[in-house]
Design a protein around this motif. Structure first.
Motif, PDB file in Angstrom:
ATOM      1  N   VAL A   1       0.839  -1.200   0.000  1.00  0.00           N
ATOM      2  CA  VAL A   1       0.000   0.000   0.000  1.00  0.00           C
ATOM      3  C   VAL A   1       0.874   1.251   0.000  1.00  0.00           C
ATOM      4  N   ALA A   2       1.930   1.256   0.809  1.00  0.00           N
ATOM      5  CA  ALA A   2       2.837   2.402   0.823  1.00  0.00           C
ATOM      6  C   ALA A   2       3.475   2.601  -0.551  1.00  0.00           C
TER       7      ALA A   2
ATOM      8  N   TRP B   1      -4.687  -1.606  -5.125  1.00  0.00           N
ATOM      9  CA  TRP B   1      -4.529  -0.213  -4.709  1.00  0.00           C
ATOM     10  C   TRP B   1      -4.436   0.731  -5.913  1.00  0.00           C
ATOM     11  N   LEU B   2      -3.834   0.266  -6.983  1.00  0.00           N
ATOM     12  CA  LEU B   2      -3.674   1.110  -8.166  1.00  0.00           C
ATOM     13  C   LEU B   2      -4.917   1.147  -9.052  1.00  0.00           C
ATOM     14  N   ARG B   3      -5.905   0.273  -8.768  1.00  0.00           N
ATOM     15  CA  ARG B   3      -7.052   0.152  -9.672  1.00  0.00           C
ATOM     16  C   ARG B   3      -8.408   0.422  -9.028  1.00  0.00           C
ATOM     17  N   GLU B   4      -8.502   0.286  -7.718  1.00  0.00           N
ATOM     18  CA  GLU B   4      -9.804   0.336  -7.052  1.00  0.00           C
ATOM     19  C   GLU B   4      -9.963   1.610  -6.225  1.00  0.00           C
ATOM     20  N   PRO B   5     -11.241   2.032  -5.966  1.00  0.00           N
ATOM     21  CA  PRO B   5     -11.464   3.227  -5.144  1.00  0.00           C
ATOM     22  C   PRO B   5     -11.314   2.979  -3.649  1.00  0.00           C
ATOM     23  N   ARG B   6     -11.570   1.735  -3.224  1.00  0.00           N
ATOM     24  CA  ARG B   6     -11.433   1.366  -1.817  1.00  0.00           C
ATOM     25  C   ARG B   6     -10.809  -0.028  -1.740  1.00  0.00           C
TER      26      ARG B   6
ATOM     27  N   GLU C   1     -11.353  -1.909   5.257  1.00  0.00           N
ATOM     28  CA  GLU C   1     -11.421  -1.190   3.987  1.00  0.00           C
ATOM     29  C   GLU C   1     -11.150   0.296   4.188  1.00  0.00           C
ATOM     30  N   VAL C   2     -10.298   0.836   3.321  1.00  0.00           N
ATOM     31  CA  VAL C   2      -9.965   2.265   3.380  1.00  0.00           C
ATOM     32  C   VAL C   2     -10.066   2.862   1.984  1.00  0.00           C
ATOM     33  N   ALA C   3     -10.190   4.177   1.943  1.00  0.00           N
ATOM     34  CA  ALA C   3     -10.262   4.884   0.662  1.00  0.00           C
ATOM     35  C   ALA C   3      -8.866   5.019   0.062  1.00  0.00           C
ATOM     36  N   VAL C   4      -8.796   4.897  -1.249  1.00  0.00           N
ATOM     37  CA  VAL C   4      -7.536   5.074  -1.974  1.00  0.00           C
ATOM     38  C   VAL C   4      -7.399   6.550  -2.355  1.00  0.00           C
ATOM     39  N   VAL C   5      -6.417   7.212  -1.752  1.00  0.00           N
ATOM     40  CA  VAL C   5      -6.191   8.645  -1.990  1.00  0.00           C
ATOM     41  C   VAL C   5      -4.693   8.901  -2.104  1.00  0.00           C
TER      42      VAL C   5
END
Length: 347
Positions: free
Chosen positions: A84-85, A138-143, A155-159
């Motif tokens: 994720v990092a 992480w590179l393709r999904e919103p959460r 589940e977390v938001a991808v920002v």
């Protein structure tokens, strides 16, 4: 044909890490000036084989210093960092560079790095598919949520979203950074193919081995249901060595004199995490092998070897080690000649 450089920031005997890193940065700047396609950055820990410990950090520096050339990691080692990092960093570089960043990832080796960074041998031997899957999510999904054996989180938001349109150019520019997988075994080829990701193939491999791996990748990718046009247009990258001179024997002599000392010092410094025995290649024989396999010689010979590799393997992207002399001025000249004298012969 897309020709780029492969930068290890190699620390040759008698040099310090600052000298190696300065040469790496200058070689990238000259690569852009000379019309080359990309710069690929290696990542190593605790060894003078390469003194760049974070390929994404050096990529950020080079993306800020350049305007046109693509910059990629070759590779960021997944078992020693959180996917994720890494995904967040990749999204940041992709969006802020206007899409000039490529994320190369790999499994790395059974080195003491696994102990230092806490991944352990399990992360190297079994954890790569999980880490790659989480990175791609992480590179393709919103959460995204972590639901694997190693990574578990709510589940977390991808920002920021890596697949957002670039610079207001509309949805056609979305899709996130290119992801490429270093492949050294049948299992890694199959994993890359199942995910439809192009391969980075090592400089120790000859054309026959690379052609075999490309054929395996195609068959597995088609079996996984990826569209034929995407499969046959996959942008695999062939790593190699380049040294350009007016006479081939001079190019070979430059590398055979300089590279063995670096290889002996750099490769010999690797420490395994579990004490397993490892056999190091003979440095002189390895340097001589690289000279036979890759574009080492006159501009015409270099162009012919690149064209031959492309014909035999179907691979038309190259990442070429250009710092084999260990000398700053010689490296700058080598990069310039690769771009201005070899590249026109391939058009």
């Amino acid at each position: 044909m897309r020709v780029g450089t492969f930068v290890l920031a190699a620390q040759f005997p008698g040099q310090g890490p600052g000298e190696a890193l300065h040469r790496a940065i200058r070689s990238a700047e000259v690569a852009e000036e000379s019309g080359l396609d990309a710069v690929w950055l290696a990542e190593h820990h605790f060894v003078p084989y390469g003194v760049c410990p974070s390929a994404v950090t050096l990529a950020a520096q080079l993306l800020g210093r350049t305007r046109r050339i693509r910059v990629g990691t070759a590779v960021s080692v997944l078992p020693t960092q959180h996917p994720v990092a890494l995904g967040e960093q990749a999204a940041l570089l992709h969006l802020t560079s206007g899409g000039r960043f490529s994320l190369g990832v790999g499994r790395g080796g059974p080195w003491v790095d696994l102990e230092v960074f806490g991944g352990g041998l399990e992360a190297y031997e079994k954890g790569f598919p999980e880490s790659l899957g989480l990175l791609l999510d992480w590179l393709r999904e919103p959460r995204v949520a972590g639901r694997g054996e190693r990574y578990g989180f709510r589940e977390v938001a991808v920002v920021p979203r890596a697949d957002e349109p670039l610079d207001g150019r509309g949805p056609e520019s979305s899709g996130g950074p290119e992801v490429i997988v270093a492949c050294t075994s049948r299992s890694s080829v199959e994993l890359a193919a199942e995910n439809g990701l192009p391969m980075l193939l090592g400089m120790h491999c000859g054309d026959a081995e690379k052609a075999e791996m490309a054929a395996l990748w195609r068959s597995r990718a088609l079996a996984a249901g990826h569209p034929p046009e995407r499969v046959h247009g996959a942008g695999h990258v062939s790593a190699g060595v380049a040294q350009i001179a007016d006479r081939t024997e001079d190019a070979v002599e430059t590398l055979v004199k300089a590279m063995p000392g670096w290889l002996r010092q750099g490769l010999g410094a690797h420490v395994t995490v579990d004490g397993r025995h490892r056999v190091m290649r003979d440095p002189v024989e390895y340097a001589e092998l690289l000279c036979r396999l890759h574009p080492v010689g006159t501009p015409q010979l270099a162009a012919d070897r690149l064209a031959t590799t492309a014909a035999r393997t179907g691979i038309t992207r190259f990442a070429l080690l250009v710092e084999g002399s260990g000398d700053l001025v010689a490296t700058e000249e080598n990069v310039a000649r690769l771009g201005t004298e070899v590249l026109p012969l391939l058009e």
